[in-house]
Design a protein around this motif. Structure first.
Motif, mmCIF file in Angstrom:
data_model
loop_
_atom_site.group_PDB
_atom_site.id
_atom_site.type_symbol
_atom_site.label_atom_id
_atom_site.label_comp_id
_atom_site.label_asym_id
_atom_site.label_seq_id
_atom_site.Cartn_x
_atom_site.Cartn_y
_atom_site.Cartn_z
ATOM 1 N N LYS A 137 19.562 51.212 17.453
ATOM 2 C CA LYS A 137 19.026 50.061 18.178
ATOM 3 C C LYS A 137 18.530 48.994 17.204
ATOM 4 C CE LYS A 137 15.928 48.978 21.935
ATOM 5 N NZ LYS A 137 14.472 49.096 22.025
ATOM 6 N N ASP A 138 17.865 49.441 16.141
ATOM 7 C CA ASP A 138 17.426 48.514 15.084
ATOM 8 C C ASP A 138 18.608 47.716 14.556
ATOM 9 O OD1 ASP A 138 14.894 49.417 15.311
ATOM 10 O OD2 ASP A 138 14.888 50.607 13.468
ATOM 11 N N VAL A 182 17.056 55.160 17.898
ATOM 12 C CA VAL A 182 16.183 54.067 17.452
ATOM 13 C C VAL A 182 16.807 53.343 16.266
ATOM 14 C CG1 VAL A 182 13.972 53.581 16.337
ATOM 15 C CG2 VAL A 182 14.040 55.035 18.352
ATOM 16 N N THR A 183 17.366 54.134 15.351
ATOM 17 C CA THR A 183 18.017 53.541 14.177
ATOM 18 C C THR A 183 19.174 52.631 14.589
ATOM 19 O OG1 THR A 183 17.483 55.578 13.002
ATOM 20 C CG2 THR A 183 19.064 54.105 11.964
ATOM 21 N N LYS A 214 14.997 51.837 5.687
ATOM 22 C CA LYS A 214 15.338 51.248 6.972
ATOM 23 C C LYS A 214 15.628 52.323 8.029
ATOM 24 C CE LYS A 214 18.947 48.177 8.781
ATOM 25 N NZ LYS A 214 18.430 46.884 9.164
ATOM 26 N N ARG A 226 14.234 55.059 8.053
ATOM 27 C CA ARG A 226 12.976 55.804 8.113
ATOM 28 C C ARG A 226 13.067 57.184 7.491
ATOM 29 N NH1 ARG A 226 11.752 53.499 14.185
ATOM 30 N NH2 ARG A 226 12.375 51.436 13.554
ATOM 31 N N GLU A 232 19.868 45.182 16.960
ATOM 32 C CA GLU A 232 18.979 44.024 17.033
ATOM 33 C C GLU A 232 19.122 43.125 15.805
ATOM 34 O OE1 GLU A 232 15.260 45.872 17.863
ATOM 35 O OE2 GLU A 232 15.738 46.078 19.994
ATOM 36 N N ASP A 233 19.537 43.721 14.679
ATOM 37 C CA ASP A 233 19.795 42.919 13.479
ATOM 38 C C ASP A 233 21.104 42.150 13.579
ATOM 39 O OD1 ASP A 233 17.509 43.906 12.472
ATOM 40 O OD2 ASP A 233 18.427 45.287 11.045
#
Lengths: 287, 248
Positions: free
Chosen positions: B188-189, B185-186, B131, B133, B192-193
């Motif tokens: 932000k992910d 980005v992580t 997750k 990355r 969003e979850d």
């Protein structure tokens, strides 16, 4: 055209901070013991022996014959030194590690107590501690109907383990406090208990920091085991003295015999010192 | 006292905190609802890091109240372990355990603290590393990873405890500019979850994009707060205006 190595033009500035760092810092000559220095000891041993040999009168046995005759006993004595050093190190490390952890305990009383014990034994001469152990401990212990004899060598181990304990305590405390506090905080915020943090996160990282000073301490301890000769434990120094006396106090034997003792200590301790340096270098980079 | 989802998940009320003579927080109040992303910005020394460290009891407070899902943090008998199982934290300096691999870093706490089954934890840990990355880096030690990669492992490590709230303390401040983005980005992910997040950050663009609410602190108080658009475009307080003009 001949090749000229690149040399930067002399840089002019008023600010010392702008100048390139000097390669040579401090003393230019750094003495370092190399294995061949051990040969010097062998040389001293041989030279003193041969000088004495030249002075010896023909009716008596030669130096080497005498040394050879006593060598098994002396080596036995040296092994006894090693036994004392290993035992004192084991006891000192076990108690000292507990004391060191006590020094970082959240419990103020325990912390102060451990600090005091550590400081007391760390700042006492080894020989005095040895005398204390020798003359304060009884020659036997009676627990109920069981009598446990306490021979001199056992008391010597106790006496020598006291300063080792105090030094190990400081090594442990120093290693733990040298870790960045972020390690504690990260573990705390992951809901580790203090005990878990210590055993799973902090101490595993400390082991390699503690190893070089711990080995250093062991080498010092090994060399200090000869102190036990003063209190009559039959280790290598005591036996050397006795061997010399048995040979009728021949003065020409003094130097060869003690050189021999020096040599066996060197052979044993030098590799430890080298390995310590090696480990220090290895761990210095990673931190 | 039980907590329900219509109440703030984290409720900070009139918090005062001093280090000796120096008062760092002078009455701060913030409410965070479940699923909200809160950004706290402000000049250095304004107390923002101290504030979020108080939320998971890394710092204690002298006055006021912090409720996390109904648990009072300002309480002598606080069960810190229970609190910290609900609150995850990521630090500026990553603070990964250098003697463990990335995977072990993520797996350790659930196994040792929550006593979960090792096989299940490993499955979760591998999923989390994916997750963030970092597939393929499971067996690397932190020293072999870049700053941005280490920080993402730290995020995964925190997520492995399945926290309800995540605290981010200037997590990109120690990173190279080119790796900042991968960490953002992580996060932000995560946002969003639906993860509830409290961030202390200097990344204004990111705050504007991700935050539901932005708070500006200065000298231990909240000077101004609002929805990101209103906050960044129509700041009213002169101190906020000055700060924004310097940083944007």
């Amino acid at each position: 055209m001949t090749y000229k190595p690149y040399q930067p033009a002399p840089f002019k500035t008023d600010l010392p901070v702008m100048l390139p760092a000097s390669v040579k810092s401090g003393a230019g000559f750094m003495p370092q013991i190399k294995p061949w220095h051990g040969l010097l000891l062998v040389g001293v041993c041989l030279m003193t022996s041969s000088i004495s040999f030249a002075q010896a009168d023909a009716t008596r046995d030669g130096i080497f014959t005498v040394l050879w005759r006593w060598m098994p006993l002396l080596l036995q004595g040296f092994i006894f030194n090693l036994v004392i050093s290993v035992c004192a190190m084991a006891v000192g490390t076990a108690v000292g590690a507990a004391l060191g952890l006590g020094q970082i305990s959240p419990n103020g009383i325990l912390r102060r107590f451990c600090w005091f014990v550590t400081q007391f034994f760390r700042n006492a001469p080894w020989l005095v501690l040895l005398f204390f152990a020798m003359f304060l401990l009884p020659f036997q212990l009676k627990i109920g109907s069981v009598t446990i004899p306490l021979p001199d060598w056992l008391k010597a181990i106790v006496g020598l383990s006291l300063p080792v304990m105090a030094n190990v305590s400081e090594i442990v405390r120093g290693a733990v406090t040298s870790l960045p506090s972020g390690q504690w905080e990260a573990a705390e915020s992951l809901a580790y208990t203090r005990r878990q943090t210590l055993w799973l996160v902090i101490l595993p990282q400390c082991i390699k920091r503690m190893l070089p000073p711990w080995m250093n301490l062991y080498a010092i301890l090994t060399m200090a085991t000869v102190l036990a000769s003063i209190v009559g434990v039959s280790e290598v120094m005591t036996l050397t003295g006795q061997a010399l006396a048995a040979e009728g106090g021949r003065t020409d034997l003094l130097a060869p015999f003690y050189s021999f003792v020096l040599l066996i200590f060197f052979i044993y301790c030098y590799p430890i010192a080298r390995w310590t340096v090696h480990l220090e270098k290895k761990y210095a980079v990673k931190g | 006292m039980s907590w329900t989802e219509d109440q703030p998940m984290v409720s900070i009320k009139n918090v005062h905190k001093s280090f000796g003579e120096l008062e760092v927080l002078k009455g701060v109040s913030i409410d965070v609802m479940k699923g909200e992303v809160i950004c706290i910005i402000g000049p250095s020394g304004s107390g923002k890091s101290t504030l979020i460290r108080c939320v998971n009891a890394l710092n204690d407070i002298q006055e006021g109240s912090i409720l996390v899902e109904g648990i009072e943090v300002n309480d002598k008998d606080l069960n810190k372990l229970e609190l910290r199982k609900k609150v995850g934290m990521v630090f500026q300096q990553y603070n990964l355990f250098p003697h463990k691999t990335a995977l072990e870093n993520v797996m350790m706490a659930p196994i040792r603290v929550l006593k979960q089954n090792k096989a299940e934890v490993e499955q979760l840990a591998r999923a989390l590393i994916k997750k963030v990355r970092l597939e393929g880096k499971e067996n690397n030690y932190p020293g072999e990873l870049s700053g941005g990669q280490q920080q993402r492992v730290a995020i995964a490590r925190s997520l492995a405890m399945k926290p309800d709230v995540m605290l981010f303390d200037e997590v990109t401040a120690a990173l190279d500019p080119e790796t900042v983005n991968e960490v953002l980005v992580t996060i932000k992910d995560l946002a969003e979850d639906g993860m509830t997040c409290i961030l202390v950050t200097h990344e204004m663009g990111f705050a504007r994009e991700v935050a539901d609410h932005v708070y500006f602190t200065d000298r231990g108080v909240i000077v101004e707060h609002g929805k990101p658009d209103t906050f960044f475009d129509e700041a009213k307080d002169p101190r906020t205006k000055e700060f924004l003009s310097q940083i944007l």
